[in-house]
Design an enzyme around this catalytic site. Structure first.
Site, short mmCIF file in Angstrom:
data_model
loop_
_atom_site.label_atom_id
_atom_site.label_comp_id
_atom_site.label_asym_id
_atom_site.label_seq_id
_atom_site.Cartn_x
_atom_site.Cartn_y
_atom_site.Cartn_z
CG ASN A 150 26.52 43.37 -88.20
OD1 ASN A 150 27.66 43.76 -88.40
ND2 ASN A 150 25.94 43.46 -87.02
CD GLN A 178 24.45 39.85 -91.42
OE1 GLN A 178 23.56 39.60 -92.23
NE2 GLN A 178 24.24 39.75 -90.11
CB ALA A 199 24.15 27.41 -90.66
CB THR A 236 30.61 14.89 -79.99
OG1 THR A 236 31.34 13.99 -79.16
CG2 THR A 236 29.74 14.11 -80.96
CB CYS A 327 26.39 57.69 -78.26
SG CYS A 327 26.60 58.27 -76.62
C1 LIG Z 1 28.88 40.23 -89.13
C2 LIG Z 1 28.62 39.20 -88.07
N1 LIG Z 1 29.66 38.52 -87.54
C3 LIG Z 1 29.48 37.59 -86.60
C4 LIG Z 1 28.23 37.28 -86.13
C5 LIG Z 1 28.08 36.24 -85.07
O1 LIG Z 1 27.57 35.04 -85.62
P1 LIG Z 1 26.91 33.93 -84.65
O2 LIG Z 1 25.57 34.45 -84.25
O3 LIG Z 1 26.79 32.71 -85.52
O4 LIG Z 1 27.81 33.71 -83.52
C6 LIG Z 1 27.12 37.97 -86.64
C7 LIG Z 1 25.77 37.71 -86.11
O5 LIG Z 1 24.98 38.61 -85.89
C8 LIG Z 1 27.32 38.96 -87.64
O6 LIG Z 1 26.31 39.65 -88.15
#
Ligand SMILES: Cc1ncc(COP(=O)(O)O)c(C=O)c1O
Length: 378
Positions: A150, A178, A199, A236, A327
């Site tokens: 990501n 992603q 989604a 639900t 960092c």
């Molecule tokens: C690679 C990846 N995994 C998991 C998530 C988490 O998804 P959610 O925001 O639907 O909890 C993200 C969201 O930024 C993501 O980029």
């Protein structure tokens, strides 16, 4: 001008998805667990959504469980598989999303598993040979490796990881948050046990996603309660979210090739314009279109005085993007992904991420603003 280039964080909702959600909200308010007509109508809607998602991914509807999004689906797969199968060793990489890393590290600190990190190179590419060594040297492992990073956009060859996991009888969980909706995953061929979708990353609503669980794997729920989701997730259902998710995925699949080409065009154009206009520009992660997610471009800027202010200055100029740097001091934690690939801590990094709604004019505007900001430094 306001330009949104943070589509890896979340995407604007598609108007068609919005219409679907609105119609459901307005007219289908029954509780899907109720046995009367109002309830049955909504139950049918959920099962239609499940069927649609399953057919796009070439799997069975019974293999899909709707969740609140990516984080919950990652948690459910990791925690439940490791506990239920009595797995004692897991393999991941230091550049995974925190939804995966923190979950695995929590299980490690409870003493449930030993955790190994597969080597990654300076672009975030997995060392497949090292992965095989880790699989050979340990008992049955749980492997969690994402498809598209990501922050960097670097892609993992998940067919290859799947083959290796099968060879060593490992359980393979892949965070595809992603990449779902951007690449056509064929689950009739891919050797994966768990796959995850959110989604809101594909022009759908926030708070809705799914976990795919291959029929060969049986786990118990993470959230106990009622018998929703075939006893796998009490509570639900988020009916509007589920309807929106299915619609968003249908739209993504219908126009996938066209969007791929268009968005890749924007990314390549931005790379070219940045290289032309700003001396010393580099990119973090993989940029080869075959090995890189076309919606993400991580730009590494030359060292500058106003590094800490770069994102803020972009925001003031009307540009929304995400930042992070490696960092640079004991107090600055920085991005664990950029730290993981040993990016230069003195170079500020900005992640620009694109969608079908972005235009070349927007890219021109962003490059112009970046040029002004970088020149103001000289
Ligand atoms: C690679 C990846 N995994 C998991 C998530 C988490 O998804 P959610 O925001 O639907 O909890 C993200 C969201 O930024 C993501 O980029």
């Amino acid at each position: 001008m306001r330009v949104y280039l943070d589509n890896a964080a979340t995407t604007p909702i598609d108007k068609e998805v919005l219409r679907t959600i609105y119609e459901v909200m307005e007219s289908q308010y029954g509780n899907p667990s109720s046995i009367h007509a109002h309830g049955r109508e909504v139950r049918t809607l959920i099962e239609k959504a499940r069927k649609s998602v399953a057919s796009l991914l070439h799997a069975s509807p019974s293999e899909f469980f709707f969740t609140s999004g990516g984080t919950e689906a990652d948690n459910m797969a990791i925690r439940c598989a490791i506990i239920d199968y009595g797995i004692k060793h897991a393999i991941t990489s230091v550049i995974e999303h925190h939804a995966v890393l923190h979950t695995l590290q929590a299980l490690e600190s409870c003493g449930l598993i030993r955790l190994s990190y597969v080597n990654t190179d300076d672009k975030g590419t997995i060392d497949y040979q090292h992965l095989e060594e880790l699989l050979t040297q340990n008992e049955r492992s749980f492997v969690s490796l994402m498809h598209a990073n990501n922050e960097l956009g670097t892609l993992t060859d998940i067919e290859r990881v799947g083959e290796l996991c099968q060879k060593y009888n490992a359980i393979f969980h892949c965070d595809t948050v992603q990449s779902i909706g951007h690449y056509p995953h064929d689950l009739s061929k891919l050797k994966v046990h768990f796959l995850v979708c959110a989604a809101h990353k594909l022009h759908g609503p926030k708070g809705a996603g799914f976990l795919y669980i291959n029929h060969k794997i049986k786990i118990s729920p993470m959230i106990f309660g009622g018998s929703q989701e075939r006893n796998m997730r009490g509570g639900t259902e988020n009916v509007y979210g589920i309807a929106g998710l299915a619609k968003a995925l249908e739209i993504a699949y219908a126009d996938m090739e066209e969007h791929h080409e268009y968005i890749q065009g924007l990314k390549s154009y931005m790379m070219q314009e940045l290289l032309k206009n700003i001396p010393g520009i580099e990119f973090n992660g993989e940029t080869d279109p075959e090995k890189s997610l076309y919606t993400v471009l991580n730009v590494s800027f030359p060292e500058m005085e106003m590094a800490e202010m770069l994102l803020f200055s972009l925001d003031i100029s009307g540009i929304s993007a995400s930042g992070g740097s490696a960092c640079s001091s004991g107090t600055n934690i920085g991005s664990h992904v950029l730290n993981g690939i040993h990016a230069d801590p003195n170079r500020p990094a900005v992640r620009f991420s694109f969608s079908k709604y972005n235009t070349r004019e927007e890219i021109d505007y962003v490059v112009l603003k970046l040029k002004e900001l970088c020149h103001a430094e000289v």
